[in-house]
Design an enzyme around this catalytic site. Structure first.
Site, PDB file in Angstrom:
ATOM      1  N   THR A  31     -36.188  52.307 -26.955  1.00 56.96           N
ATOM      2  CA  THR A  31     -36.842  52.581 -25.662  1.00 56.96           C
ATOM      3  C   THR A  31     -36.151  53.759 -24.977  1.00 56.96           C
ATOM      4  OG1 THR A  31     -37.196  50.188 -25.524  1.00 56.96           O
ATOM      5  CG2 THR A  31     -37.742  51.485 -23.569  1.00 56.96           C
ATOM      6  N   GLY A  82     -32.170  50.511 -22.219  1.00 61.37           N
ATOM      7  CA  GLY A  82     -32.943  49.319 -22.551  1.00 61.37           C
ATOM      8  C   GLY A  82     -32.077  48.080 -22.480  1.00 61.37           C
ATOM      9  N   ASP A  84     -31.656  43.910 -24.604  1.00 63.17           N
ATOM     10  CA  ASP A  84     -32.174  42.947 -25.586  1.00 63.17           C
ATOM     11  C   ASP A  84     -32.785  41.739 -24.885  1.00 63.17           C
ATOM     12  OD1 ASP A  84     -31.344  44.258 -28.106  1.00 63.17           O
ATOM     13  OD2 ASP A  84     -29.358  44.067 -27.197  1.00 63.17           O
ATOM     14  N   LYS A  94     -27.035  43.016 -23.951  1.00 65.49           N
ATOM     15  CA  LYS A  94     -27.202  44.306 -24.605  1.00 65.49           C
ATOM     16  C   LYS A  94     -26.262  44.383 -25.802  1.00 65.49           C
ATOM     17  CE  LYS A  94     -27.385  47.993 -22.105  1.00 65.49           C
ATOM     18  NZ  LYS A  94     -28.464  48.412 -23.043  1.00 65.49           N
ATOM     19  N   GLU A 103     -22.157  51.920 -23.352  1.00 67.28           N
ATOM     20  CA  GLU A 103     -23.246  51.622 -22.408  1.00 67.28           C
ATOM     21  C   GLU A 103     -22.686  51.023 -21.134  1.00 67.28           C
ATOM     22  OE1 GLU A 103     -25.646  49.064 -24.833  1.00 67.28           O
ATOM     23  OE2 GLU A 103     -26.992  50.701 -25.414  1.00 67.28           O
TER      24      GLU A 103
END
Ligand code: DER
Length: 219
Positions: A31, A82, A84, A94, A103
């Site tokens: 994404t 994005g 999960d 994530k 991240e």
């Protein structure tokens, strides 16, 4: 395509705030890649980006977008990434893409974290997606034993080495009722670098792609 719709919505969200000296924080995954691809046409409207993985850095450079080191940037106005799984508080799991540490670091430096996800990621309770935990290699077995004590079924993600030279353990059968407490508990296991619970610093905005269109949600 729901992912493409949320990528477009994220562009619309950040575009009015872009200035020549703006540096954006960019996530990792399919994404985030769609968002990166859409950023290309705006590359003259902002200075560049800080990437949460080498993969995203390469994709950005491929579009002629300058990539900066986080240490030379400090804070970023937006982090777009994005997830999960994401719950009603905009707490996330994530790390599906093994980029959870960088991240989480870039997200920590961002004023506004915009999560972009399709409806399949929206959950009431976190944990159906196996929770990734980044560990230093020599501690992997010890951390796995500690995770069993917490009720998880730890599985070593074979063959994966993170951008930081570490390994990943995925915690299966590990439903999480208190993401904030569990995030802190996992960080206390020596040898753990980062866990994939983003609760202490969750998202500020969720752009959720649904069959009825993109919903804009806040905690
Ligand atoms: O690894 C990650 O945290 C990614 O952001 C992941 O959670 C989302 O990847 P996707 O957009 O390909 O589903």
């Amino acid at each position: 395509q729901l992912k493409d719709a949320v990528a477009a919505a994220a562009i619309a969200e950040v575009r009015p705030q872009l200035h020549r000296d703006t540096v954006l924080g960019i996530g990792t995954g399919s994404t985030a890649n769609l968002f990166i691809d859409r950023l290309a046409e705006l590359r003259h409207d902002f200075a560049g980006a800080v990437a949460s993985s080498e993969a995203s850095a390469e994709r950005l450079r491929g579009h002629g977008i300058e990539v900066f080191e986080l240490n030379s940037v400090g804070t970023v106005p937006f982090y777009i990434d994005g997830a999960d799984e994401v719950n009603a508080h905009l707490h996330m799991i994530k790390g599906g893409g093994a980029a959870l540490t960088r991240e989480k670091v870039v997200a920590a430096c961002a004023e506004t974290f915009i999560c972009i996800a399709d409806a399949s990621k929206r959950v009431e309770r976190l944990g159906a997606f196996p929770l990734p935990v980044e560990v230093i290699p020599m501690a992997r077995s010890y951390v796995a034993r500690e995770l069993v004590k917490l009720g998880a079924d730890p599985v070593y993600r074979e063959g994966v080495v993170t951008d930081n030279g570490n390994q990943i353990i995925d915690c299966y059968d590990f439903m999480i009722d208190d993401p904030l407490a569990m995030e802190v508990r996992l960080n206390a296991i020596v040898g753990v670098v980062t866990n994939g619970l983003f609760a202490a610093r969750g998202a500020d905005v969720l752009l959720l792609g649904t069959a009825q269109g993109v919903e804009r949600l806040t905690p």
